[in-house]
Design an enzyme around this catalytic site. Sequence first.
Site, short mmCIF file in Angstrom:
data_model
loop_
_atom_site.label_atom_id
_atom_site.label_comp_id
_atom_site.label_asym_id
_atom_site.label_seq_id
_atom_site.Cartn_x
_atom_site.Cartn_y
_atom_site.Cartn_z
N GLU A 18 10.64 -10.88 -19.23
CA GLU A 18 9.99 -10.08 -20.27
C GLU A 18 10.98 -9.75 -21.40
OE1 GLU A 18 8.44 -6.60 -18.34
OE2 GLU A 18 7.25 -7.80 -16.93
N ASP B 192 0.42 -8.03 -15.75
CA ASP B 192 1.02 -7.00 -16.59
C ASP B 192 2.53 -7.20 -16.69
OD1 ASP B 192 1.01 -4.54 -18.12
OD2 ASP B 192 1.86 -3.53 -16.37
N HIS C 234 3.28 -5.33 -20.12
CA HIS C 234 3.89 -4.33 -19.21
C HIS C 234 3.52 -2.91 -19.65
CE1 HIS C 234 7.51 -3.65 -16.32
NE2 HIS C 234 6.61 -2.68 -16.19
N LEU D 265 0.86 -1.20 0.00
CA LEU D 265 0.00 0.00 0.00
C LEU D 265 0.89 1.25 0.00
CD1 LEU D 265 -3.11 0.62 0.10
CD2 LEU D 265 -2.78 1.07 2.54
N ARG E 72 5.23 -4.46 5.16
CA ARG E 72 6.05 -4.83 6.33
C ARG E 72 5.67 -4.02 7.55
NH1 ARG E 72 11.31 -3.74 3.03
NH2 ARG E 72 9.87 -2.05 2.51
N ARG F 218 6.17 -6.52 -10.34
CA ARG F 218 7.26 -7.04 -11.17
C ARG F 218 7.06 -8.55 -11.26
NH1 ARG F 218 7.92 -2.74 -12.76
NH2 ARG F 218 9.71 -1.35 -12.58
N ARG G 31 2.60 4.42 -2.79
CA ARG G 31 2.01 5.51 -3.58
C ARG G 31 0.96 4.98 -4.56
NH1 ARG G 31 8.05 7.31 -3.88
NH2 ARG G 31 8.10 5.27 -4.80
N ILE G 32 1.34 3.93 -5.32
CA ILE G 32 0.39 3.40 -6.32
C ILE G 32 -0.70 2.58 -5.63
CG2 ILE G 32 0.14 1.96 -8.38
CD1 ILE G 32 3.13 2.64 -8.99
#
Length: 323
Positions: free
Chosen positions: A262, A257, A280, A153, A176, A233, A155-156
């Site tokens: 990749e 995503d 992505h 949880l 954490r 990721r 910024r994004i």
Amino acid sequence: MTKTDILMTGPMLPSVIESLDQAFVLHRLWEQADRAAYLAEIGPRIRGLATSTMTGRADAALINRLPNLEIISSFGVGYDNVDVAEAAKRSIIVTNTPDVLNEEVADLTIGLLLATLRQIPQADRYLRAGRWLKASFPLSPTLRGRKVGIVGLGRIGKAIAKRLEGFDVAIAYHGRTQQEDMAYAYHPSLVGLAEASDVLIVITPGGASTRHLINAEVLEAIGPSGILINVARGSVVDQQALIEALRAGTILSAGLDVFDDEPRVPQELIDMEHVVLLPHIASGSVHTRRAMGQLVVDNLTSWFSGNGPLTAVAETPYPIRST
Ligand code: NDP
């Protein structure tokens, strides 16, 4: 005044290249046939490195070919493409592009969640194949009544949670540390969050500290009606365990995503009709990629104007602390 030499590892947006070309002497590593010889020649002159999570790595081998390097300006908020420990050891500042992409990535995450649950890509394929003429599209799972767990949880993650509030679903999170100013339910254990959720959205950084955080045990805990959404990721999810969980029906579906290697995506996932796979693209709008590119440029110009970096990462704080 002589211009500062900057090295770019891989191609970036034309607007970034243009700006850097104007302000600096820009060297293009990706265009060199013999990179070792090129680095031997120009390496000592390089004071800034522009790199990207998408088109280049700044590993120890590269950093060590640049004895006068002062700053690594990386495109992307995640910077697992940069060996920050090596940079910190040499007091090289690393910058990333936080905040300017929060809303875009959160929008895409919601889109991916809905696409996965309501099978939007499958329905599109169904119509184009002419199958609607013969029968209605099968009924889909729903977001209604679901409990959504957010892993990371930050910024994004917060921008995703804000959007989810509008969907009237229960929201909880794991990280954490508990965030006292957040009203969402906190789970100190990831398995505990997975057990309490039937949608798990992963939006942590990548790198060694989060490698395979989402393992077979976590997938088992999400349960057979559960959905995994990974916009973090590829390394954060044990991809093989996920493939097995999807095959066995341990979880219902996944929206991904990001992947381990990749742009290579395992054929097992491509062959699964019930998962949604994206290349992505979470931050990939013209608007947001331009803003990220501008921040790459602004970090370099600010640094070389003597004003310090704009967005130094936590591992290489500014003012520089010697290690
Ligand atoms: P932040 O640093 O703001 O947030 C990261 C969150 O992850 C924090 O809340 C942190 O909480 C949590 N976290 C970190 N390590 C762990 C861990 N080991 N276990 C559990 N939680 C952990 O980052 P952003 O929100 O700006 O970005 C997050 C990541 O999203 C990026 O690093 C990048 O990898 C990914 N990303 C992907 C994009 C895409 O295109 N798909 C685009 C943009 C970002 P705590 O410290 O309490 O553990």
